[in-house]
Scaffold this motif. Structure first.
Motif, PDB file in Angstrom:
ATOM      1  N   LEU A   1      40.429  26.491  31.973  1.00 24.96           N
ATOM      2  CA  LEU A   1      39.366  27.400  31.557  1.00 24.96           C
ATOM      3  C   LEU A   1      38.033  26.714  31.785  1.00 24.96           C
ATOM      4  O   LEU A   1      37.738  25.686  31.173  1.00 24.96           O
ATOM      5  CB  LEU A   1      39.524  27.793  30.084  1.00 24.96           C
ATOM      6  N   GLU A   2      37.202  27.275  32.647  1.00 29.32           N
ATOM      7  CA  GLU A   2      35.983  26.627  33.112  1.00 29.32           C
ATOM      8  C   GLU A   2      34.756  27.479  32.810  1.00 29.32           C
ATOM      9  O   GLU A   2      34.634  28.604  33.291  1.00 29.32           O
ATOM     10  CB  GLU A   2      36.093  26.414  34.623  1.00 29.32           C
ATOM     11  N   ALA A   3      33.874  26.943  31.958  1.00 27.30           N
ATOM     12  CA  ALA A   3      32.621  27.652  31.683  1.00 27.30           C
ATOM     13  C   ALA A   3      31.593  27.416  32.783  1.00 27.30           C
ATOM     14  O   ALA A   3      30.598  28.134  32.850  1.00 27.30           O
ATOM     15  CB  ALA A   3      32.053  27.221  30.331  1.00 27.30           C
ATOM     16  N   GLY A   4      31.830  26.418  33.603  1.00 27.58           N
ATOM     17  CA  GLY A   4      30.967  26.181  34.754  1.00 27.58           C
ATOM     18  C   GLY A   4      30.040  25.001  34.585  1.00 27.58           C
ATOM     19  O   GLY A   4      29.681  24.600  33.475  1.00 27.58           O
TER      20      GLY A   4
ATOM     21  N   GLY B   1      29.553  31.194  30.933  1.00 28.73           N
ATOM     22  CA  GLY B   1      28.933  30.155  30.120  1.00 28.73           C
ATOM     23  C   GLY B   1      27.440  30.336  29.945  1.00 28.73           C
ATOM     24  O   GLY B   1      26.750  29.399  29.530  1.00 28.73           O
ATOM     25  N   GLY B   2      26.956  31.536  30.276  1.00 29.84           N
ATOM     26  CA  GLY B   2      25.546  31.831  30.053  1.00 29.84           C
ATOM     27  C   GLY B   2      24.625  31.521  31.212  1.00 29.84           C
ATOM     28  O   GLY B   2      23.418  31.773  31.131  1.00 29.84           O
ATOM     29  N   VAL B   3      25.157  30.947  32.313  1.00 31.39           N
ATOM     30  CA  VAL B   3      24.337  30.653  33.492  1.00 31.39           C
ATOM     31  C   VAL B   3      25.151  30.968  34.740  1.00 31.39           C
ATOM     32  O   VAL B   3      26.385  30.993  34.708  1.00 31.39           O
ATOM     33  CB  VAL B   3      23.897  29.169  33.543  1.00 31.39           C
ATOM     34  N   GLU B   4      24.442  31.212  35.839  1.00 31.00           N
ATOM     35  CA  GLU B   4      25.129  31.371  37.118  1.00 31.00           C
ATOM     36  C   GLU B   4      25.501  29.989  37.647  1.00 31.00           C
ATOM     37  O   GLU B   4      24.665  29.094  37.725  1.00 31.00           O
ATOM     38  CB  GLU B   4      24.234  32.077  38.138  1.00 31.00           C
ATOM     39  N   THR B   5      26.758  29.800  37.991  1.00 33.16           N
ATOM     40  CA  THR B   5      27.230  28.495  38.454  1.00 33.16           C
ATOM     41  C   THR B   5      27.402  28.493  39.959  1.00 33.16           C
ATOM     42  O   THR B   5      27.480  29.547  40.608  1.00 33.16           O
ATOM     43  CB  THR B   5      28.568  28.140  37.792  1.00 33.16           C
ATOM     44  N   SER B   6      27.513  27.288  40.510  1.00 34.45           N
ATOM     45  CA  SER B   6      27.721  27.170  41.954  1.00 34.45           C
ATOM     46  C   SER B   6      29.060  27.778  42.356  1.00 34.45           C
ATOM     47  O   SER B   6      29.198  28.333  43.450  1.00 34.45           O
ATOM     48  CB  SER B   6      27.644  25.703  42.374  1.00 34.45           C
ATOM     49  N   THR B   7      30.051  27.690  41.493  1.00 38.59           N
ATOM     50  CA  THR B   7      31.349  28.294  41.794  1.00 38.59           C
ATOM     51  C   THR B   7      31.226  29.797  41.937  1.00 38.59           C
ATOM     52  O   THR B   7      31.831  30.399  42.837  1.00 38.59           O
ATOM     53  CB  THR B   7      32.374  27.958  40.687  1.00 38.59           C
TER      54      THR B   7
END
Length: 389
Positions: free
Chosen positions: A162-165, A119-125
């Motif tokens: 489906l998870e972009a975060g 999704g264009g960013v680093e996520t906590s997941t």
């Protein structure tokens, strides 16, 4: 299924006092969970006290980051397996750690394929699981996403998520949602980066069954009513006959996939799928030559598989999709199974039920013909043409 809106609340971040819940302003589901922690049990109890009294209980569904976030206070749990990564801790180990507690509770378990999309960013997941999201920005990556979703359904998952975060800059694109919807039949959840009613409705229109919004409602809880109004408008649109036709075409394409399997085995290419509540419960294709059995038609194979799936011989809530008009034998079997809707592609004026057994179906059954008729007929014609060469 009807289009649903879920709000994701993180026990470590959510301010329950700010939620604008009233009897007339409620989402369809509340997801509770986060990537790190929080006292889930205390949070769910406090949430129930916050919810207004209505004629129905608003389902609280756990969306856990690890085994410690389970609580028997919830109504259901998305039993997640992170299929977009190869870290066994989140493919199966956390599930094993939580299995006994969940099994001993009365919480409904929903086996869920959890698939991270960039999704264009680093996520906590990503940080917690040590996995990378799938790439939605090139052809190879998109195909991997679709194939992962197909594999999830084959594994027996009941939902694809489906998870972009959290905090995604780019939500899962409608094109990807549309392709996943075209190739799978189980419910589809979309989350991450959805900040406007327009983005939510674009996901619905592409094939999402449930849209999850988290971060945006944490910052703008007052916008819930605006999203609910937008959801109602798109739900009215997707219930039109043209949308029904779209669903019929999607499932008929899956029946065509079964027909292709018959063709590969040098059988007459007819395929069938049986659907109940948006989920395929039976598949079949012609096997008369393979089994040396004149009764091994696609419909018979699919009915047998569906009966095994539901654990009973009657299928009154099911729709049968078959690429060619059923013969008299298959029509009789469909009638005995009490299938209430039959959809077929190409007509069969020589052996079809309309000629020999027009009253074979259950009296309340409805019939739709001509769905993807050209593709269904062409497959049969090319097969017999090849036999005459």
């Amino acid at each position: 299924m009807d289009k649903k809106l879920a709000i994701l609340l993180d026990p470590e971040k959510a301010d329950l006092s700010a939620l604008p819940f009233t009897a007339d302003c409620l989402p369809d589901y509340i997801f509770v969970g986060g990537s790190t922690g929080g006292d889930t049990t205390a949070f769910v109890r406090a949430l129930r006290e916050k919810l207004p009294i209505t004629n129905h209980q608003l389902p609280i569904i756990l969306f856990p980051g690890n085994a410690t976030q389970f609580t028997p206070e919830a109504d259901a749990i998305l039993f997640l397996s992170l299929l977009s990564g190869d870290n066994p801790e989140y493919l199966v180990h956390q599930q094993v750690k939580s299995a006994r507690r969940i099994h001993e509770s009365s919480v409904e378990v929903i086996p869920t394929a959890y698939i991270l999309i960039d999704g264009g960013v680093e996520t906590s997941t990503m940080r917690v699981t040590g996995t990378k999201p799938l790439n939605p920005f090139n052809t190879e990556g998109i195909q991997t996403i679709i194939d992962t979703c197909i594999a999830a359904e084959m594994m027996g998952k009941k939902i694809i998520y489906l998870e972009a975060g959290s905090g995604a800059q780019i939500p899962v694109s409608p094109d990807i949602i549309r392709e996943v919807r075209k190739n799978t039949s189980i419910p589809l959840i979309i989350g991450g980066g959805i900040r406007t009613p327009e983005a939510m409705n674009a996901a619905y229109s592409a094939g999402a069954d449930i849209v999850v919004i988290g971060n945006h409602f944490e910052s703008h809880p007052e916008e819930l009513q605006k999203f609910l109004s937008a959801k109602r408008s798109v739900s009215e649109t997707v219930c039109t006959p043209s949308a029904k036709r779209s669903d019929d075409e999607r499932f008929m394409r899956l029946a065509l996939c079964e027909a292709e399997k018959a063709l590969a085995a040098d059988e007459i290419p007819i395929g069938c799928v049986i659907v109940s509540q948006g989920r395929i419960i039976g598949r079949g294709h012609n096997l008369t030559e393979t089994l040396s059995d004149v009764t091994a038609h696609a419909e018979i194979q699919a009915i047998t598989a569906a009966a095994q799936t539901v654990g009973g011989k009657y299928l009154p809530d099911a729709t049968l999709y078959v690429t060619v008009e059923p013969c008299a034998m298959c029509a009789g079997a469909i009638g005995w199974a009490q299938i209430n809707r039959i959809v077929y592609g190409a007509t069969d004026p020589k052996r079809g039920f309309t000629t020999y057994a027009p009253r074979a179906f259950h009296p309340k059954a409805t019939i739709t013909s001509g769905v993807l008729e050209t593709e269904c007929r062409q497959l049969i014609q090319e097969f017999f043409k090849s036999k005459r060469l």
